[in-house]
Design an enzyme around this catalytic site. Sequence first.
Site, short mmCIF file in Angstrom:
data_model
loop_
_atom_site.label_atom_id
_atom_site.label_comp_id
_atom_site.label_asym_id
_atom_site.label_seq_id
_atom_site.Cartn_x
_atom_site.Cartn_y
_atom_site.Cartn_z
N TYR A 91 31.18 35.83 30.96
CA TYR A 91 32.04 34.79 31.56
C TYR A 91 32.21 33.60 30.62
O TYR A 91 33.29 32.99 30.57
CB TYR A 91 31.52 34.37 32.93
CG TYR A 91 32.03 35.32 34.00
CD1 TYR A 91 33.36 35.26 34.40
CD2 TYR A 91 31.23 36.32 34.53
CE1 TYR A 91 33.87 36.16 35.33
CE2 TYR A 91 31.72 37.21 35.47
CZ TYR A 91 33.05 37.12 35.86
OH TYR A 91 33.57 38.01 36.77
N ASN A 143 43.85 36.04 40.65
CA ASN A 143 43.45 35.51 39.35
C ASN A 143 42.56 34.29 39.50
O ASN A 143 42.69 33.53 40.45
CB ASN A 143 44.69 35.16 38.52
CG ASN A 143 45.54 36.38 38.24
OD1 ASN A 143 45.07 37.50 38.40
ND2 ASN A 143 46.78 36.17 37.86
N VAL A 144 41.70 34.09 38.50
CA VAL A 144 40.78 32.95 38.54
C VAL A 144 41.11 31.93 37.46
O VAL A 144 40.37 31.00 37.23
CB VAL A 144 39.32 33.45 38.39
CG1 VAL A 144 38.92 34.34 39.57
CG2 VAL A 144 39.08 34.21 37.08
N ASP A 145 42.28 32.10 36.81
CA ASP A 145 42.59 31.26 35.64
C ASP A 145 43.27 29.94 35.99
O ASP A 145 43.47 29.09 35.13
CB ASP A 145 43.44 32.04 34.64
CG ASP A 145 44.73 32.62 35.27
OD1 ASP A 145 45.29 31.99 36.19
OD2 ASP A 145 45.18 33.69 34.82
N HIS A 177 39.88 35.26 44.79
CA HIS A 177 38.72 35.66 43.98
C HIS A 177 38.00 34.49 43.30
O HIS A 177 37.20 34.72 42.40
CB HIS A 177 39.14 36.71 42.93
CG HIS A 177 39.47 38.04 43.54
ND1 HIS A 177 40.06 39.07 42.83
CD2 HIS A 177 39.30 38.53 44.79
CE1 HIS A 177 40.23 40.13 43.62
NE2 HIS A 177 39.79 39.81 44.81
N ALA A 195 56.54 40.57 33.80
CA ALA A 195 56.71 39.49 34.79
C ALA A 195 57.43 38.29 34.18
O ALA A 195 58.27 37.66 34.82
CB ALA A 195 55.34 39.07 35.33
P1 OAD Z 1 44.44 44.92 36.61
O1 OAD Z 1 43.97 44.72 35.21
O2 OAD Z 1 43.77 45.95 37.43
O3 OAD Z 1 45.99 45.30 36.60
C1 OAD Z 1 46.92 44.55 35.88
C2 OAD Z 1 48.29 45.07 36.23
O4 OAD Z 1 49.23 44.26 35.55
C3 OAD Z 1 48.56 46.52 35.78
O5 OAD Z 1 49.15 47.24 36.85
C4 OAD Z 1 49.55 46.36 34.62
O6 OAD Z 1 50.48 47.45 34.57
C5 OAD Z 1 50.24 45.08 34.99
N1 OAD Z 1 50.80 44.32 33.84
C6 OAD Z 1 50.29 44.16 32.61
N2 OAD Z 1 51.04 43.33 31.88
C7 OAD Z 1 52.07 42.94 32.67
C8 OAD Z 1 53.19 42.07 32.51
N3 OAD Z 1 53.42 41.42 31.36
N4 OAD Z 1 54.04 41.92 33.55
C9 OAD Z 1 53.84 42.58 34.72
N5 OAD Z 1 52.81 43.41 34.93
C10 OAD Z 1 51.92 43.58 33.94
O7 OAD Z 1 44.39 43.48 37.30
P2 OAD Z 1 44.32 43.13 38.85
O8 OAD Z 1 45.13 44.07 39.65
O9 OAD Z 1 44.60 41.68 38.95
O10 OAD Z 1 38.52 41.14 40.46
O11 OAD Z 1 42.80 43.37 39.15
C11 OAD Z 1 42.33 43.09 40.44
C12 OAD Z 1 40.93 42.57 40.39
O12 OAD Z 1 40.10 43.50 39.69
C13 OAD Z 1 40.74 41.29 39.63
O13 OAD Z 1 41.02 40.14 40.40
C14 OAD Z 1 39.31 41.33 39.27
C15 OAD Z 1 39.25 42.76 38.77
O14 OAD Z 1 38.06 43.33 38.66
C16 OAD Z 1 37.32 40.56 40.37
O15 OAD Z 1 36.89 40.11 39.33
C17 OAD Z 1 36.61 40.54 41.66
#
Ligand code: OAD
Length: 273
Positions: free
Chosen positions: A93, A132-134, A148, A260
């Site tokens: 982290y 997101n946590v950013d 989160h 996006a």
């Molecule tokens: P992921 O890393 O699982 O997924 C990211 C998604 O963004 C994927 O489906 C990519 O295809 C898409 N992607 C990448 N670049 C992109 C762009 N420029 N425009 C649009 N889409 C894009 O991330 P999350 O779904 O956010 O939790 O993950 C969910 C949770 O899992 C997070 O909050 C975190 C993680 O473990 C915890 O830490 C509890």
Amino acid sequence: MSPTHSSTKGDGIDENTAFSDCPDAAVQAIKLQLSRLRAAKSICILTGAGISAESGIPTFRDKQTGLWENYRAEELANIAAFERDPKTVWSWYQWRRQLVQDKLPNPAHYALAQWQAWAGTQGQNIDLVTQNVDDLHETAGSEVIHLHGHLWQNKCSQCELTFEEDVDYANNELLRCEACAGYVRPNIVWFGEGLPQKEWQAAELAAKNCAVFISIGTSSLVYPAAGLAQLAKQHGAYIIEINLNPTQSAVVDSVLAGKAGEIIPALVAQLIT
Ligand code: OAD
């Protein structure tokens, strides 16, 4: 780049400019959604790591780099991992904080903030929920529900006292709570932990009440957040997904495939002219 739009309704818009970065298929798909999005009284948007990818923040399911290339993010963002090896999780982290600290919102964050503010003036409600946590949504000016937690906050792993003061992100030494001597950890929801109750209730309400639910940049693999789209669908919402690599989720009615940072500014520019 911020969304290209004219601020006064009826001024017209240079459509070619608004769509200039957008793939052709996405342009057509955006046009099909405009009337639905204009008519919706309430819209719920769920964002994930993909919306911050163009700010230079790696997504969770990207392969990790540098010191951490042999680890999977899911194995580190994990309560069991912290209990077993707090130093490694804390160091990861600290590394992520160093990575994120100079990152800025991208056009997708700014366009959502602009849309949310504009919608408020039109009697339309947009609830923005993020995994997101950013904190880049807030930096861009949005009101946001955090499911989160927050990367920049810490709390005690035992007594849960929260710490707002800055820590030195270059220092990987574990810190102890002043009150109970427990290890200090990031104030982030990890696998194996529950979501903050107030935020989760607000997100559920937003999903139940919306006419359109938009899922942006999330793999929709992590529950309960991923279940919000299903909840919205059960309550009659139309589901749109914006993703570079669409997820094939069965609840999605319409996909806007692409980055996006290209799709959302083009969409918002069309909506708020
Ligand atoms: P992921 O890393 O699982 O997924 C990211 C998604 O963004 C994927 O489906 C990519 O295809 C898409 N992607 C990448 N670049 C992109 C762009 N420029 N425009 C649009 N889409 C894009 O991330 P999350 O779904 O956010 O939790 O993950 C969910 C949770 O899992 C997070 O909050 C975190 C993680 O473990 C915890 O830490 C509890």
